[in-house]
Write a protein that holds these residues in place. Structure first.
Motif, mmCIF file in Angstrom:
data_model
loop_
_atom_site.group_PDB
_atom_site.id
_atom_site.type_symbol
_atom_site.label_atom_id
_atom_site.label_comp_id
_atom_site.label_asym_id
_atom_site.label_seq_id
_atom_site.Cartn_x
_atom_site.Cartn_y
_atom_site.Cartn_z
ATOM 1 N N LEU A 84 0.873 -1.165 0.000
ATOM 2 C CA LEU A 84 0.000 0.000 0.000
ATOM 3 C C LEU A 84 0.912 1.217 0.000
ATOM 4 N N LEU A 85 1.444 1.536 -1.190
ATOM 5 C CA LEU A 85 2.539 2.483 -1.325
ATOM 6 C C LEU A 85 2.317 3.429 -2.497
ATOM 7 N N ALA A 86 2.973 4.585 -2.434
ATOM 8 C CA ALA A 86 3.011 5.513 -3.560
ATOM 9 C C ALA A 86 3.963 4.979 -4.630
ATOM 10 N N GLY A 87 3.965 5.639 -5.782
ATOM 11 C CA GLY A 87 4.812 5.213 -6.890
ATOM 12 C C GLY A 87 6.245 5.690 -6.724
ATOM 13 N N THR A 88 7.017 4.968 -5.935
ATOM 14 C CA THR A 88 8.402 5.326 -5.627
ATOM 15 C C THR A 88 9.335 4.172 -5.976
ATOM 16 N N ALA A 98 10.169 -9.711 -5.474
ATOM 17 C CA ALA A 98 9.222 -10.791 -5.754
ATOM 18 C C ALA A 98 9.628 -11.571 -6.998
ATOM 19 N N ALA A 99 10.101 -10.853 -8.022
ATOM 20 C CA ALA A 99 10.503 -11.527 -9.257
ATOM 21 C C ALA A 99 11.714 -12.423 -9.061
ATOM 22 N N CYS A 100 12.545 -12.098 -8.069
ATOM 23 C CA CYS A 100 13.807 -12.820 -7.868
ATOM 24 C C CYS A 100 13.768 -13.742 -6.654
ATOM 25 N N SER A 101 12.580 -14.079 -6.179
ATOM 26 C CA SER A 101 12.488 -14.942 -5.004
ATOM 27 C C SER A 101 11.151 -15.660 -4.998
ATOM 28 N N GLU A 102 10.893 -16.367 -3.910
ATOM 29 C CA GLU A 102 9.618 -17.061 -3.733
ATOM 30 C C GLU A 102 8.511 -16.132 -3.246
ATOM 31 N N ILE A 103 8.852 -14.909 -2.883
ATOM 32 C CA ILE A 103 7.900 -13.952 -2.315
ATOM 33 C C ILE A 103 6.948 -13.453 -3.408
ATOM 34 N N VAL A 104 5.709 -13.219 -3.041
ATOM 35 C CA VAL A 104 4.701 -12.672 -3.942
ATOM 36 C C VAL A 104 4.206 -11.357 -3.353
ATOM 37 N N VAL A 105 4.137 -10.303 -4.164
ATOM 38 C CA VAL A 105 3.603 -9.032 -3.683
ATOM 39 C C VAL A 105 2.198 -8.842 -4.229
ATOM 40 N N ALA A 106 1.359 -8.188 -3.426
ATOM 41 C CA ALA A 106 -0.019 -7.909 -3.825
ATOM 42 C C ALA A 106 -0.244 -6.407 -3.766
ATOM 43 N N GLY A 107 -0.517 -5.804 -4.891
ATOM 44 C CA GLY A 107 -0.745 -4.364 -4.937
ATOM 45 C C GLY A 107 -2.119 -4.014 -4.395
ATOM 46 N N LEU A 108 -2.159 -3.235 -3.328
ATOM 47 C CA LEU A 108 -3.424 -2.821 -2.708
ATOM 48 C C LEU A 108 -3.795 -1.424 -3.194
ATOM 49 N N ASN A 109 -5.035 -1.264 -3.569
ATOM 50 C CA ASN A 109 -5.535 -0.028 -4.161
ATOM 51 C C ASN A 109 -5.894 0.973 -3.067
ATOM 52 N N PHE A 189 -5.064 -6.431 -8.602
ATOM 53 C CA PHE A 189 -6.521 -6.440 -8.567
ATOM 54 C C PHE A 189 -7.102 -5.781 -9.813
ATOM 55 N N THR A 190 -8.201 -6.360 -10.297
ATOM 56 C CA THR A 190 -8.921 -5.750 -11.406
ATOM 57 C C THR A 190 -9.492 -4.407 -10.958
ATOM 58 N N SER A 191 -9.949 -3.621 -11.915
ATOM 59 C CA SER A 191 -10.370 -2.255 -11.610
ATOM 60 C C SER A 191 -11.662 -2.192 -10.808
ATOM 61 N N GLY A 192 -12.460 -3.245 -10.848
ATOM 62 C CA GLY A 192 -13.701 -3.226 -10.089
ATOM 63 C C GLY A 192 -14.778 -2.375 -10.719
ATOM 64 N N THR A 193 -14.770 -2.254 -12.053
ATOM 65 C CA THR A 193 -15.788 -1.449 -12.718
ATOM 66 C C THR A 193 -17.145 -2.141 -12.719
ATOM 67 N N SER A 194 -17.163 -3.465 -12.573
ATOM 68 C CA SER A 194 -18.430 -4.196 -12.648
ATOM 69 C C SER A 194 -18.684 -5.058 -11.424
ATOM 70 N N GLY A 195 -17.938 -4.868 -10.346
ATOM 71 C CA GLY A 195 -18.131 -5.663 -9.138
ATOM 72 C C GLY A 195 -16.891 -5.604 -8.273
ATOM 73 N N ASP A 196 -16.854 -6.445 -7.238
ATOM 74 C CA ASP A 196 -15.677 -6.461 -6.380
ATOM 75 C C ASP A 196 -14.442 -6.868 -7.182
ATOM 76 N N PRO A 197 -13.313 -6.200 -6.956
ATOM 77 C CA PRO A 197 -12.093 -6.550 -7.701
ATOM 78 C C PRO A 197 -11.649 -7.985 -7.440
ATOM 79 N N LYS A 198 -11.098 -8.597 -8.467
ATOM 80 C CA LYS A 198 -10.513 -9.928 -8.354
ATOM 81 C C LYS A 198 -8.995 -9.797 -8.359
#
Length: 564
Positions: A84-88, A98-109, A189-198
């Protein structure tokens, strides 16, 4: 018709290259890197920062009793970290980790609030959330049992210091790293234009393939610079801007948040030659005062999606750039590439392996037929859903097998996008499958109406949507009525625009009588997602409630609009 344009499918069928390898390949690059807030982080330093964050996150996500997230039920492999971060640069360092390890990041809107934000973090199985000073307050009081650390805190700085090396050339050790084409890097996450984001699964291939395709298509090399002001939690930045810079070794210039008034100054300051967009940003930039020297800038190509033709042309004229509008989605199942000879209103040629089918029967739709004025004559038979023979780059949703099954019914990828195709094979977007309007027994799509309304000289933004016909035409009327929400240019008089709207519509020979809006809403701004996509359902829910806007209604059979 089809000029040779290398597509997603072409690159996906070729040799594979992982994002992890692209990151590590930059370890010795010291004269290019990540621009942010006027400072350059050389790629060599950024690669070292990736290695440090892998070590730091592994400590945080470890199984020892002293780990602050050890007791989290979501900390099972692979560990997920919410961002949950700004574009820095910090965001890109964590994506690289995440790309170089087993870790997965999830971008929160960050435009999701309260229970909605908590829902997204839980759906993504976040074992930890990293935030910053600007966004930490959004997590206060949320009903989530997930540890939170601010990247601006002494705790984070101390953690990084413990894992830092004196040399900026330290790189991640990729031995044993899951970096195959189907290995997971992120959740977007999808944009959520038609329902809860996936939560869309973003794999190594889903980042690598479009990045390499676009770099090749636009001739981007190490001397270029990518301008990225779109949200880093959205697929447009993760699958377009970031990988282009990684795979070419060019610099990337970030902005914490998109700013229309600062766009040109940023481009000139950093020598940017490529920029990405999604939704309305080009319109916002065009709304800034024009200057005689606007075209004196280094930008060559602006690439994105959902910019109307008239906006693309005006942007290209004013800034002396090439604007290319593509078509795709976060899921990656269908993409359409615009060729140089593509008609303005079309998306591009219908790709091989993609069909337009009736959403109910699955039968292939008829080719579109038009009258002499360009009015679509057979919408019921021609408009259907874009469906691909296979999954394409779609790797599924996280934690939603039902949505996976729905998207891949019968082994085919169902995009949820409506379109039609003419006899020459050009595809035209017609809206979302949930956005059908049933008007007087006929199915209508929003996109063709929007394209016509955008010709009005006083309208700078247009969104077409459905309202219950009974609310506009009176009790007992069934089905939908066409509604149009518009933002006016500076200085335009809403009353005069509404008074002249009927005359304008009557002059549009390619607008059918059932496509005429019955409700006109003049608003200060259209409701949009964080990725600048129009949220039509917000206005559908308002119906004829002004909610501070100007409303005008056109009675059935009339050409004039009267105040609601």
């Amino acid at each position: 018709m089809n000029a040779p344009v290398r597509t997603i499918a072409d690159v996906a069928a070729g040799p594979y290259a992982s994002v992890a390898e692209a990151v590590v390949a930059l370890r010795d690059v010291r004269d290019r890197g990540i621009w942010s807030d006027g400072e350059l982080t050389p790629w060599s330093q950024a690669v070292g920062a990736v290695a440090v964050r892998i070590a730091a996150l592994r400590e945080l996500l470890g199984s020892s009793s002293t780990s602050p997230v050890a007791s989290s039920p979501a900390s099972a492999s692979p560990p997920h970290v919410g961002l949950l971060l700004a574009g820095t640069p910090e965001y890109l360092h964590l994506l690289g980790a995440a790309a170089c390890s087993e870790i997965v990041v999830a971008g929160l809107n960050p435009t999701r609030r309260g229970a909605a934000l908590a829902r997204d973090a839980a759906l993504a199985d976040c074992a930890l959330i990293l935030t910053d000073t600007d966004h930490a307050g959004l997590l206060d009081g949320l009903p989530i049992d997930i540890p939170v650390i601010s990247v601006d805190s002494p705790q984070w700085a101390d953690l990084l210091a413990r894992h830092s090396d004196d040399s900026d050339a330290v790189a991640p050790d990729l031995s044993g790293t899951p970096a195959g084409p189907d290995d997971l890097v992120a959740l977007v996450f999808t944009s959520g234009t038609s329902g809860d984001p996936k939560a869309v699964r973003i794999t190594q291939s889903k980042i690598s393939v479009p990045g390499r395709m676009l770099a090749d298509r636009f001739g981007i090399g190490p001397d270029d610079c990518v301008y990225s002001a779109m949200p880093l939690f959205h697929s447009n930045a993760v699958m377009v801007a970031w990988p282009i810079a990684l795979f070419t070794g060019c610099s990337i210039a970030l902005r914490r948040r998109f700013s229309a008034s600062n766009w040109l100054d940023d481009v000139r300051r950093h020598g940017c030659t490529f920029a990405n967009y999604v939704g309305a940003p080009l319109s916002y930039i065009l709304a800034t005062p024009e200057r005689p020297d606007d075209a004196h800038n280094p930008m060559r190509v602006v690439y994105g999606n959902e910019a109307p033709a008239e906006v693309r042309h005006e942007f290209a004229r004013r800034f002396g750039v090439t604007v290319v509008d593509g078509f795709g989605s976060s899921e990656g199942g269908v993409s359409v590439s615009r060729t140089p000879d593509t008609p303005d209103a079309a998306l591009g040629p219908l790709p091989a392996g993609v069909s337009i089918v009736d959403p109910e029967t699955g039968a292939t739709c008829e080719r579109a037929r038009f009258d002499h004025a360009g009015v679509l004559l057979n919408a019921d038979e021609a408009v259907g859903e874009l469906v691909a023979d296979g999954p394409g780059l779609f790797a599924g949703y996280w934690g939603d097998p039902a949505a996976d099954a729905e998207r891949m019914r019968g082994g085919r990828f169902h995009s949820g996008d409506l379109a039609y195709v003419d006899d020459d094979g050009w595809v035209y977007f017609a809206g979302r499958s949930g956005g059908w309007m049933r008007v007087d027994g006929e199915n209508l799509a929003a996109a063709p109406v929007e394209r016509v309304l955008r010709r009005h000289p006083d309208l700078v933004e247009v969104g077409v949507y459905a309202v219950p016909a009974g609310e506009v035409r009176g009790p007992g009327t069934i089905g939908d009525a066409v509604a149009a929400a518009v933002v006016l240019r500076d200085g335009a008089d809403p009353v005069e625009v509404a008074a002249g709207m009927g005359e304008f519509l009557a002059e549009q020979s390619d607008l059918g009588p059932k496509q005429w809006p019955s409700l006109l809403r003049v608003t200060a701004e259209l409701p949009r997602t964080a990725s600048f996509k129009f949220r039509s359902r917000d206005l559908t829910e308002r119906g004829v409630d002004p909610a501070g806007d100007g409303l005008w209604i056109r009675a059935a059979g009339s050409t004039g609009f009267i105040p609601a």
